[in-house]
Write a protein that holds these residues in place. Structure first.
Motif, PDB file in Angstrom:
ATOM      1  N   PHE A  82       0.837  -1.206   0.000  1.00 19.73           N
ATOM      2  CA  PHE A  82       0.000   0.000   0.000  1.00 19.73           C
ATOM      3  C   PHE A  82       0.871   1.256   0.000  1.00 19.73           C
ATOM      4  O   PHE A  82       0.530   2.260  -0.640  1.00 19.73           O
ATOM      5  CB  PHE A  82      -0.941  -0.003   1.213  1.00 19.73           C
ATOM      6  CG  PHE A  82      -1.908  -1.161   1.200  1.00 19.73           C
ATOM      7  CD1 PHE A  82      -2.477  -1.582   0.022  1.00 19.73           C
ATOM      8  CD2 PHE A  82      -2.235  -1.832   2.366  1.00 19.73           C
ATOM      9  CE1 PHE A  82      -3.353  -2.659  -0.017  1.00 19.73           C
ATOM     10  CE2 PHE A  82      -3.109  -2.906   2.344  1.00 19.73           C
ATOM     11  CZ  PHE A  82      -3.671  -3.317   1.156  1.00 19.73           C
ATOM     12  N   MET A  83       1.994   1.199   0.710  1.00 24.84           N
ATOM     13  CA  MET A  83       2.913   2.342   0.669  1.00 24.84           C
ATOM     14  C   MET A  83       3.410   2.547  -0.756  1.00 24.84           C
ATOM     15  O   MET A  83       3.527   3.678  -1.241  1.00 24.84           O
ATOM     16  CB  MET A  83       4.101   2.099   1.600  1.00 24.84           C
ATOM     17  CG  MET A  83       3.764   2.211   3.072  1.00 24.84           C
ATOM     18  SD  MET A  83       5.116   1.661   4.120  1.00 24.84           S
ATOM     19  CE  MET A  83       6.188   3.072   4.046  1.00 24.84           C
ATOM     20  N   GLY A  84       3.701   1.433  -1.417  1.00 24.77           N
ATOM     21  CA  GLY A  84       4.187   1.507  -2.793  1.00 24.77           C
ATOM     22  C   GLY A  84       3.163   2.134  -3.718  1.00 24.77           C
ATOM     23  O   GLY A  84       3.506   2.943  -4.576  1.00 24.77           O
ATOM     24  N   ALA A 139      -2.038  -9.244  -1.590  1.00 20.90           N
ATOM     25  CA  ALA A 139      -1.937  -7.862  -2.062  1.00 20.90           C
ATOM     26  C   ALA A 139      -0.481  -7.451  -2.149  1.00 20.90           C
ATOM     27  O   ALA A 139      -0.028  -6.876  -3.136  1.00 20.90           O
ATOM     28  CB  ALA A 139      -2.693  -6.935  -1.108  1.00 20.90           C
ATOM     29  N   GLN A 140       0.246  -7.769  -1.091  1.00 14.30           N
ATOM     30  CA  GLN A 140       1.661  -7.408  -1.042  1.00 14.30           C
ATOM     31  C   GLN A 140       2.411  -7.976  -2.247  1.00 14.30           C
ATOM     32  O   GLN A 140       3.118  -7.269  -2.964  1.00 14.30           O
ATOM     33  CB  GLN A 140       2.254  -7.944   0.270  1.00 14.30           C
ATOM     34  CG  GLN A 140       3.754  -7.887   0.362  1.00 14.30           C
ATOM     35  CD  GLN A 140       4.258  -6.474   0.407  1.00 14.30           C
ATOM     36  OE1 GLN A 140       3.692  -5.624   1.088  1.00 14.30           O
ATOM     37  NE2 GLN A 140       5.301  -6.194  -0.323  1.00 14.30           N
ATOM     38  N   CYS A 243      -0.891   4.870   4.837  1.00 10.84           N
ATOM     39  CA  CYS A 243       0.292   4.152   4.345  1.00 10.84           C
ATOM     40  C   CYS A 243       0.727   4.723   3.000  1.00 10.84           C
ATOM     41  O   CYS A 243       1.925   4.873   2.749  1.00 10.84           O
ATOM     42  CB  CYS A 243      -0.009   2.666   4.203  1.00 10.84           C
ATOM     43  SG  CYS A 243      -0.274   1.869   5.776  1.00 10.84           S
ATOM     44  N   GLY A 244      -0.243   5.030   2.140  1.00  9.92           N
ATOM     45  CA  GLY A 244       0.101   5.557   0.827  1.00  9.92           C
ATOM     46  C   GLY A 244       0.820   6.891   0.914  1.00  9.92           C
ATOM     47  O   GLY A 244       1.836   7.109   0.251  1.00  9.92           O
ATOM     48  N   VAL A 245       0.307   7.773   1.762  1.00 18.66           N
ATOM     49  CA  VAL A 245       0.972   9.072   1.933  1.00 18.66           C
ATOM     50  C   VAL A 245       2.374   8.857   2.501  1.00 18.66           C
ATOM     51  O   VAL A 245       3.344   9.476   2.050  1.00 18.66           O
ATOM     52  CB  VAL A 245       0.124   9.992   2.843  1.00 18.66           C
ATOM     53  CG1 VAL A 245       0.886  11.261   3.158  1.00 18.66           C
ATOM     54  CG2 VAL A 245      -1.180  10.329   2.157  1.00 18.66           C
ATOM     55  N   ALA A 246       2.473   7.937   3.458  1.00 18.23           N
ATOM     56  CA  ALA A 246       3.794   7.652   4.033  1.00 18.23           C
ATOM     57  C   ALA A 246       4.730   7.115   2.958  1.00 18.23           C
ATOM     58  O   ALA A 246       5.916   7.473   2.917  1.00 18.23           O
ATOM     59  CB  ALA A 246       3.665   6.656   5.179  1.00 18.23           C
ATOM     60  N   GLY A 247       4.207   6.256   2.066  1.00 21.62           N
ATOM     61  CA  GLY A 247       5.051   5.707   0.999  1.00 21.62           C
ATOM     62  C   GLY A 247       5.539   6.792   0.066  1.00 21.62           C
ATOM     63  O   GLY A 247       6.715   6.829  -0.303  1.00 21.62           O
ATOM     64  N   ALA A 248       4.629   7.696  -0.315  1.00 20.91           N
ATOM     65  CA  ALA A 248       5.023   8.784  -1.210  1.00 20.91           C
ATOM     66  C   ALA A 248       6.078   9.672  -0.546  1.00 20.91           C
ATOM     67  O   ALA A 248       7.057  10.075  -1.165  1.00 20.91           O
ATOM     68  CB  ALA A 248       3.796   9.610  -1.588  1.00 20.91           C
ATOM     69  N   TYR A 260      11.400  -1.071  -6.798  1.00 22.78           N
ATOM     70  CA  TYR A 260      10.267  -1.785  -6.206  1.00 22.78           C
ATOM     71  C   TYR A 260      10.652  -2.538  -4.931  1.00 22.78           C
ATOM     72  O   TYR A 260       9.801  -2.798  -4.098  1.00 22.78           O
ATOM     73  CB  TYR A 260       9.670  -2.758  -7.225  1.00 22.78           C
ATOM     74  CG  TYR A 260      10.475  -4.012  -7.418  1.00 22.78           C
ATOM     75  CD1 TYR A 260      11.610  -4.002  -8.199  1.00 22.78           C
ATOM     76  CD2 TYR A 260      10.110  -5.194  -6.796  1.00 22.78           C
ATOM     77  CE1 TYR A 260      12.361  -5.135  -8.365  1.00 22.78           C
ATOM     78  CE2 TYR A 260      10.861  -6.338  -6.956  1.00 22.78           C
ATOM     79  CZ  TYR A 260      11.985  -6.304  -7.737  1.00 22.78           C
ATOM     80  OH  TYR A 260      12.735  -7.439  -7.888  1.00 22.78           O
ATOM     81  N   THR A 261      11.935  -2.887  -4.777  1.00 20.38           N
ATOM     82  CA  THR A 261      12.331  -3.696  -3.606  1.00 20.38           C
ATOM     83  C   THR A 261      12.129  -2.947  -2.294  1.00 20.38           C
ATOM     84  O   THR A 261      12.097  -3.561  -1.236  1.00 20.38           O
ATOM     85  CB  THR A 261      13.802  -4.106  -3.707  1.00 20.38           C
ATOM     86  OG1 THR A 261      14.555  -2.973  -4.086  1.00 20.38           O
ATOM     87  CG2 THR A 261      14.010  -5.215  -4.693  1.00 20.38           C
TER      88      THR A 261
END
Lengths: 361, 443
Positions: A82-84, A139-140, A243-248, A260-261
């Motif tokens: 989800f972060m990705g 999902a992951q 999580c998405g905002v944190a990933g960005a 991607y890793t």
């Protein structure tokens, strides 16, 4: 003696239900926030870039997972994915529409993540616990595969990586190689404080109570009129948004580029450990967990050579690395034995003791 | 209860105290050379000999000559575990101590550091790894990619295939497989091989190996058996290589048609295949073995004195020598910088100039005690790689032996692609700075 509520009378319901009912707590929080902003002016690049920025970003991701796992009781192993989604969505948006301010995209990219989270959260109505964890694991793996195998996501870059182009806010570069650590830290800090405030209001309000009701007993919650389906999916959406905002933020405000890793299963576990060690169902626990899991190894890496040096023991970088793993592992077990409910519970006990100190009886 | 609380309190206090200890300061008259190494993790098998080689050569310069130009080197290792996150952490940790250059030893870490190099004025020496486009010095003045890029490597592999098959026209209809690590490093040669496949009419089959499946490649090799490629090129690293060689030996793939890139050419990579690995080939650009005066000096001044972690019989192995070669480039870059600027204690900006005018010819190699160790290297302002010749080595069951002459890469094919890729990179990264650094004459 200093930390007590004697003399603080509440004259309205609002004051009685406040998140921080004690004046000392409010002062403490203000001091912490001011100190955090003041850190930006220490000009210590290592502290800001290698410690504080990632710590805050991981804290935000931990808050995201905590909303889902700690508050709604839904175990997820898809955090990394989800972060990705947030990071890649932000990358696509900011390269496709460079004229829009990047902060808008960072905050909007979370919605893509939320949509994906809802999609993979659909099984949550039928399955619980470990079974749900396996569903999110899917999902992951799927998302990780997509980040690697769909070249459109990284704009057909030869290296397969996404990179942060130069973006400014009020003329000051905030993203890209020329953005200074101070500026990025201030942006990260502001975003994290703002989003934590939103999360705090969410979990203390109706939605948070619904989540906790479902966590504690879903059948009872349903009988009381809580719609399980919507509420669970909402938990997935909000959690994935964070999580998405944190990933960005991780990619654009810290790394400056990623492959991607970065969003592999280890990242999911990393965040999950933060939540468990920090304390399930606690926002401050997310910060504690991130500190213990992320900052402590860095601290050890600096402290161990300094501690062993005076005794004439000169150890190589790899021995330090192994020691870091061993000590962090041992400490995790130690903390979990001493306080199974996480560091947040420890914090609560400490505050309780402080209230009656120095005359506990 | 009281004891428990005491423990907890003491521990918390100790951690808080430990985190606030200051970093050790570095004396003035030294040159700080951080080495990014990985002696832990799944890539340690390749990382340890490389780390040893780099460390030992620089240590030998300190012990034998008192450093470079009379200035001692401060050699400090930072453990990355081949993990990009830790690599960035290492970079931030060493940045404040004034490093003269960074050797990331990971394509992933290199990609992260490329945009920072020009801003922080710290050159990156990514020796035969990293972003192929970075060999264009006009776009990437702070990144160095000697002696050859992955595209050069792939072109030498194709030249070798053509030579064995009897000419490039014989490649038509053949199937060439690429078994690669599914990461930026592994994917680097794909664009070059794809254009070549179109030009010469061979089929290119890709076999990506995910990092978590490095030691479990049986399903991939089932596919390889089904597709029956005529040649197979390995772009692998760490535990992936020995596994691939072992699987190839097990499935009976003709070993002399299995060619590894230079990072798939460790002794341990080939040894894993046992007797069946005989005939395995890999690319290389430096010699294997310890019969060079410089390496003997390392044994005398460093290894025998117990200042190294290297077992004596491992000195001269392929990856160890690669570390030595890397350290030799570091040292020559610094020496060159001293020569150009006239300063003794040089900084990152000076060393960038030093690297850019690097010209290590036969005579200089002989002076270094490395005659015949490698081909001469020359770097210019526009060409940060040099695209130097590569040879093919073959495993005879116990050691690597040289199996070809120096083969020149297809410079005419590689260079235009590379410049286009560099332009593309600069365009995609809006605000990529134009080169402002002046060009020094080659020394």
């Amino acid at each position: 003696m200093f930390y007590r509520e004697a003399g603080q009378y509440k004259t309205s319901y609002a004051a009685d239900m406040a998140v921080f009912p004690l004046r000392e707590d409010r002062i403490g929080l203000a001091v912490i926030i001011l100190a955090a902003y003041a850190l930006a002016f220490t000009r210590n690049d290592f502290l800001l870039q290698a410690v504080m920025i990632p710590f805050l970003i991981f804290s935000l991701a931990a808050i995201g997972l905590n909303l889902l796992t700690g508050y709604a009781g839904l175990l997820s192993l898809g955090t990394g994915g989800f972060m990705g989604v947030g990071a890649y969505a932000c990358y696509k948006l900011m390269t496709a529409f460079p004229e829009v301010n990047v902060l808008v995209w960072i905050l909007l990219s979370g919605f893509f993540s939320a949509a994906v989270g809802v999609l993979f959260g659909l099984p949550s109505l039928r399955i619980k616990g470990f079974y749900l964890a396996v569903a999110t694991l899917a999902a992951q793996f799927f998302l990780q595969w997509a980040f690697n195998r769909i070249p459109w996501l990284y704009n057909y870059n030869l290296s397969g990586a996404i990179e942060a182009p130069l973006r400014t806010l009020f003329g000051v570069p905030i993203i890209g190689p020329t953005a200074t650590a101070e500026v990025r830290y201030l942006v990260v800090l502001t975003l994290v404080i703002g989003l934590t405030w939103v999360a705090s209001n969410l979990v203390h309000g109706r939605i948070g109570r619904e989540w906790m009701a479902i966590r504690d007993m879903d059948i009872a919650a349903e009988l009381m009129g809580i719609k399980l389906f919507q509420t669970k999916l909402l938990a997935f959406a909000v959690s994935s948004y964070y999580c998405g905002v944190a990933g960005a933020m991780l990619v654009f405000l810290w790394y400056g580029g990623a492959e991607y890793t970065v969003f592999d299963i280890n990242q999911s576990f990393f965040i999950l450990f933060m939540v468990i060690i920090g304390g399930l169902g606690s926002l401050i626990g997310s910060f504690f967990g991130a500190a213990l899991i992320f900052i402590m190894p860095i601290g050890l890496g600096i402290a161990l050579p300094a501690l062993l040096g005076p005794f004439g023991i000169n150890v190589g970088a790899e021995v330090i690395e192994q020691l870091r793993f061993m000590i962090v592992g041992a400490l995790i077990i130690f903390f979990l034995i001493v306080e199974p409910h996480g560091l947040a519970r420890l914090w609560q006990i400490a505050k309780q003791k402080l209230r009656v100190w120095p005359f506990p009886y | 209860m009281a004891f428990r609380k005491l423990c907890l309190g003491a521990l918390t206090a100790a951690l808080a105290g430990a985190a606030s200890l200051p970093l050790p300061a570095i004396a003035q008259e030294t040159i700080y050379v951080p080495l990014f190494t990985y002696r832990t993790g799944p890539f340690a098998g390749s990382g340890i000999p490389v780390a040893n080689g780099k460390h030992d050569y620089l240590m030998m310069l300190n012990e034998r000559d008192g450093g470079i130009g009379g200035v001692k080197l401060v050699i400090e290792e930072c453990e990355t575990g081949y993990d990009t996150k830790k690599g960035v952490e290492c970079y931030e940790a060493v940045k404040s101590k004034g490093p003269v250059m960074i050797n990331p030893w990971s394509t992933g870490i290199t990609l992260q550091l490329i945009p920072k190099a020009g801003v922080d004025k710290i050159p990156i020496l990514s020796m035969a790894y990293g972003l192929s486009a970075a060999a264009d010095g006009n776009v990437f003045p702070w990144v160095f990619y000697p002696p050859a890029t992955y595209w050069d490597g792939a072109s030498v592999f194709l030249k070798h295939v053509a030579a064995t098959e009897g000419g490039f026209d014989k490649l038509k209809g053949k199937t060439i497989g690429l078994i690669h690590l599914d990461a930026p490093y592994g994917k680097e040669p794909i664009p070059f091989l794809e254009t070549q496949a179109k030009e010469h009419g061979f089929n290119l089959k890709l076999y990506p190996v995910a990092a978590q499946d490095m030691q479990n490649q049986s399903s991939i090799w089932l596919n390889i058996r089904r597709d029956r490629p005529d040649w197979l090129y390995i772009q692998g690293w760490g535990a992936m290589n020995p596994t691939a060689v072992k699987e190839a030996a097990r499935t009976g793939f003709p070993m002399d048609r299995l060619v590894g890139v230079w990072f798939a050419g460790g002794e341990d990579d080939a040894r894993a295949g046992g007797a069946g690995a005989k005939g395995y080939k890999s690319l290389n650009w430096h010699a294997v073995g310890a019969d060079f005066p410089a390496l003997q000096d390392i044994i005398k001044h460093v290894v025998d004195k117990g200042k190294s972690q290297t077992p004596k019989d491992k000195v001269g192995e392929n990856y160890y020598n690669r570390g030595v070669y890397n350290a030799m480039l570091i040292a020559e870059g610094i020496r060159n910088a001293q020569k150009i600027t006239g300063k003794k204690v040089v900084n990152g900006e000076d060393v960038r100039r030093g690297l850019e005018s690097l010209n290590i010819d036969e005579a200089r190699l002989k002076e270094l005690g490395l005659a015949g160790f490698a081909a001469p290297v020359k770097v210019t302002c526009s060409d940060h790689s040099g695209h130097h010749a590569i040879y093919i080595q073959q495993w005879d069951g116990t050691k690597w032996v040289r199996a070809s002459d120096w083969i020149e890469p297809m410079r005419d094919k590689v260079r235009p692609m590379l410049e286009a890729a560099a332009k593309d990179y600069a365009e995609k990264n809006t605000g990529w700075p134009k080169r402002t650094e002046p060009c020094d004459k080659s020394s």
